[in-house]
Design an enzyme around this catalytic site. Structure first.
Site, PDB file in Angstrom:
ATOM      1  N   THR A  74       0.845  -1.196   0.000  1.00 39.93           N
ATOM      2  CA  THR A  74       0.000   0.000   0.000  1.00 39.93           C
ATOM      3  C   THR A  74       0.881   1.247   0.000  1.00 39.93           C
ATOM      4  O   THR A  74       0.656   2.184  -0.769  1.00 39.93           O
ATOM      5  CB  THR A  74      -0.924  -0.007   1.247  1.00 39.93           C
ATOM      6  OG1 THR A  74      -1.729  -1.183   1.191  1.00 39.93           O
ATOM      7  CG2 THR A  74      -1.804   1.213   1.301  1.00 39.93           C
ATOM      8  N   ASN A 158      -6.549  -9.041  -7.470  1.00 45.70           N
ATOM      9  CA  ASN A 158      -6.630  -9.831  -6.241  1.00 45.70           C
ATOM     10  C   ASN A 158      -7.988 -10.478  -6.009  1.00 45.70           C
ATOM     11  O   ASN A 158      -8.108 -11.396  -5.214  1.00 45.70           O
ATOM     12  CB  ASN A 158      -6.288  -8.936  -5.046  1.00 45.70           C
ATOM     13  CG  ASN A 158      -6.971  -7.590  -5.101  1.00 45.70           C
ATOM     14  OD1 ASN A 158      -6.835  -6.837  -6.056  1.00 45.70           O
ATOM     15  ND2 ASN A 158      -7.756  -7.300  -4.089  1.00 45.70           N
ATOM     16  N   GLN A 192      -0.061  -9.522  -6.670  1.00 44.13           N
ATOM     17  CA  GLN A 192      -0.647 -10.867  -6.823  1.00 44.13           C
ATOM     18  C   GLN A 192       0.047 -11.668  -7.918  1.00 44.13           C
ATOM     19  O   GLN A 192      -0.130 -12.891  -8.011  1.00 44.13           O
ATOM     20  CB  GLN A 192      -2.141 -10.769  -7.148  1.00 44.13           C
ATOM     21  CG  GLN A 192      -2.987 -10.168  -6.040  1.00 44.13           C
ATOM     22  CD  GLN A 192      -3.097 -11.056  -4.795  1.00 44.13           C
ATOM     23  OE1 GLN A 192      -2.818 -12.255  -4.831  1.00 44.13           O
ATOM     24  NE2 GLN A 192      -3.491 -10.454  -3.691  1.00 44.13           N
ATOM     25  N   SER A 212       4.676  -7.129  -2.523  1.00 37.79           N
ATOM     26  CA  SER A 212       4.424  -7.242  -1.082  1.00 37.79           C
ATOM     27  C   SER A 212       4.966  -8.574  -0.578  1.00 37.79           C
ATOM     28  O   SER A 212       4.695  -9.619  -1.165  1.00 37.79           O
ATOM     29  CB  SER A 212       2.910  -7.179  -0.828  1.00 37.79           C
ATOM     30  OG  SER A 212       2.642  -7.314   0.547  1.00 37.79           O
ATOM     31  N   ALA A 213       5.701  -8.539   0.538  1.00 37.64           N
ATOM     32  CA  ALA A 213       6.327  -9.770   1.037  1.00 37.64           C
ATOM     33  C   ALA A 213       5.313 -10.792   1.560  1.00 37.64           C
ATOM     34  O   ALA A 213       5.507 -12.001   1.413  1.00 37.64           O
ATOM     35  CB  ALA A 213       7.330  -9.428   2.137  1.00 37.64           C
ATOM     36  N   THR A 250      14.227   3.843  10.474  1.00 37.59           N
ATOM     37  CA  THR A 250      15.093   2.674  10.671  1.00 37.59           C
ATOM     38  C   THR A 250      14.477   1.459   9.997  1.00 37.59           C
ATOM     39  O   THR A 250      13.287   1.174  10.170  1.00 37.59           O
ATOM     40  CB  THR A 250      15.283   2.420  12.184  1.00 37.59           C
ATOM     41  OG1 THR A 250      15.862   3.592  12.737  1.00 37.59           O
ATOM     42  CG2 THR A 250      16.186   1.221  12.445  1.00 37.59           C
ATOM     43  N   CYS A 346      -9.466  -6.149   2.374  1.00 37.57           N
ATOM     44  CA  CYS A 346      -9.547  -4.781   2.890  1.00 37.57           C
ATOM     45  C   CYS A 346     -10.969  -4.252   2.887  1.00 37.57           C
ATOM     46  O   CYS A 346     -11.269  -3.292   3.569  1.00 37.57           O
ATOM     47  CB  CYS A 346      -8.660  -3.850   2.063  1.00 37.57           C
ATOM     48  SG  CYS A 346      -6.995  -4.463   1.937  1.00 37.57           S
TER      49      CYS A 346
HETATM   50  N1  PLP Z   1      -2.185  -4.547  -4.141  1.00 35.21           N
HETATM   51  C1  PLP Z   1      -2.784  -5.724  -4.303  1.00 35.21           C
HETATM   52  C2  PLP Z   1      -3.110  -6.187  -5.680  1.00 35.21           C
HETATM   53  C3  PLP Z   1      -3.113  -6.513  -3.198  1.00 35.21           C
HETATM   54  O1  PLP Z   1      -3.725  -7.688  -3.383  1.00 35.21           O
HETATM   55  C4  PLP Z   1      -2.795  -6.035  -1.913  1.00 35.21           C
HETATM   56  C5  PLP Z   1      -3.189  -6.809  -0.715  1.00 35.21           C
HETATM   57  O2  PLP Z   1      -4.306  -7.259  -0.587  1.00 35.21           O
HETATM   58  C6  PLP Z   1      -2.146  -4.800  -1.800  1.00 35.21           C
HETATM   59  C7  PLP Z   1      -1.858  -4.086  -2.932  1.00 35.21           C
HETATM   60  C8  PLP Z   1      -1.777  -4.239  -0.468  1.00 35.21           C
HETATM   61  O3  PLP Z   1      -0.690  -4.949   0.082  1.00 35.21           O
HETATM   62  P1  PLP Z   1      -0.179  -4.686   1.549  1.00 35.21           P
HETATM   63  O4  PLP Z   1      -1.034  -5.529   2.429  1.00 35.21           O
HETATM   64  O5  PLP Z   1       1.260  -5.125   1.563  1.00 35.21           O
HETATM   65  O6  PLP Z   1      -0.317  -3.236   1.817  1.00 35.21           O
END
Ligand code: PLP
Length: 404
Positions: A74, A158, A192, A212-213, A250, A346
């Site tokens: 995000t 996603n 994704q 995203s990890a 940090t 979300c």
């Molecule tokens: N972008 C996509 C396509 C996602 O599926 C997600 C998580 O659901 C995110 C961004 C956000 O990732 P993060 O949880 O690391 O902020």
């Protein structure tokens, strides 16, 4: 399968891989230095971060200096969009607007950032999608004007797993840029896609790419942003000199170490092209069994998303079950120990139908009755079989209650 919990929500997050955790632990215990410190503790932390950065650079086929670690995807999406636009303001003449083109089915990390920019006077074009969730490249070309500054289109969605033609978009932008006074930059959210698709940034033709990890069996709380050399970006967070002054604070050393390991696992020799392909085939087979059996066993069910297998990720399926609320199905499955999602995690607190399904032209009722099942590397055939055993009864019961 009695008493065993089943996890079918890998698109929301993946479990932390045990081997990755092992690599992280020393950096939470004895190797606790601050990477900015000049002593051995600090150097140890610094080196660990740089090794992780090398892994990411190898994966994306870019330079290490083009990678920065953030606190989430995000944040990476926000930095890509707001950071770029902030740095481009000066190139506008009086009366000219900043212009971003994005798709109507982006993750909220991109959509809400764009909406915020819109409130600040930026012009945003939201590309529509067809019933399969794909954008139309002619629509994209038609939206590009002399004012266009940024195109941000996600690699894979996603909620429905649709894969957008990123390489083709990259080619279109490259061509337009040849005759354009001001370059159009190209960002993709590849969160994704990373487990499944080639993320060679040169081939894709992107200037900015987000990862995203925690979607690749790494820890939560770490995002990656690839920033191609020469791409202007203003930081969102000011402070120390970390991450080339683009993300002060940090570093989360253990998290970054885990991220490097997670990336390495996607790419390592034991996981090399052939092996990765065979893993994809295994998941695809499980997904296909799940889809075929659900469609046969449950009347009034349908799959939302692309028909063509080439256009979708192997692990995400989005169903609609006429006459039943997706939320009610997810709660009933939870009682059986099976974790699924009604859409993007979300938005799962809100009852509003998914913006992705609505953009595809799916009506309110069908959208409300949708369920996302996402598989991952620990998914087994027994889990699928168990699901298929209990699921028809759940739907039948819920349909009786709703009287539909
Ligand atoms: N972008 C996509 C396509 C996602 O599926 C997600 C998580 O659901 C995110 C961004 C956000 O990732 P993060 O949880 O690391 O902020």
């Amino acid at each position: 399968m009695k008493n065993k919990r089943i996890y079918f929500d890998y698109a929301a997050t993946t479990p932390l891989d045990g081997n990755i955790l092992k690599k992280m632990l020393p950096y939470l215990k004895e190797k606790y230095g601050n990477a900015s410190s000049i002593h051995k503790f600090g150097r140890e932390a610094y080196e660990a971060i740089e090794i992780a950065r090398q892994e990411v650079a190898k994966f994306l086929r870019c330079k290490e200096t083009e990678i920065i670690f953030t606190g989430s995807a995000t944040e990476s999406d926000n930095l890509a969009i707001k950071g770029l636009i902030g740095a481009l303001k000066h190139r506008k003449r009086a009366g000219e607007k900043i212009h971003i083109i994005t798709s109507s089915i982006e993750h909220k990390a991109v959509l809400e950032t764009c909406k915020d920019m819109e409130r600040r006077g930026v012009k945003i074009s939201y590309l529509p999608v067809g019933p399969d969730g794909l954008i139309n490249l002619d629509d994209l070309s038609a939206e590009i004007t002399v004012e266009t500054d940024l195109v941000s289109v996600m690699y894979a969605n996603n909620e429905i797993g649709v894969i957008q033609p990123i390489k083709k978009i990259g080619q279109i932008i490259k061509k337009v840029n040849q005759n354009k006074e001001h370059k159009i930059y190209f960002h993709t959210d590849a969160v994704q896609a990373a487990n499944w698709l080639d993320c060679n940034v040169e081939e894709l033709g992107v200037d900015l790419l987000t990862l995203s990890a925690h979607k690749i069996y790494g820890p939560k709380g770490i995002g990656i942003l690839y920033i191609k050399d020469g791409t202007p970006i203003n930081p969102l967070i000011y402070g120390g000199d970390q991450e080339w002054k683009l993300r002060a604070g940090t570093e989360n050393v253990a998290g970054i170490v885990g991220t490097g390991e997670a990336i390495k696992q996607i790419k390592n020799p034991a996981n090399s092209a052939g092996k990765r392909q065979s893993k994809i085939k295994i998941i695809e087979k499980l997904r296909n069994k799940l889809v075929a059996d659900v469609l046969i066993k449950i009347k009034g069910s349908r799959v939302n998303g692309p028909k063509n297998p080439e256009d979708k990720l192997p692990n995400i399926v989005n169903f609609s079950f006429r006459g039943v609320e997706g939320e009610a199905i997810a709660l009933s499955l939870d009682q059986e120990g099976i974790a699924v999602s009604t859409g993007s995690a979300c938005t799962s607190q809100a009852l509003a139908p998914s913006h992705v399904l609505m953009a595809m032209g799916i009506d309110d009722l069908e959208a409300q009755s949708s369920l996302r099942i996402s598989l991952g590397k620990y998914t087994t055939e027994q889990e699928i079989k168990h699901f298929l055993k209990v699921f028809p009864e759940i739907i039948e019961k819920l349909r009786k209650i709703s009287g539909r």
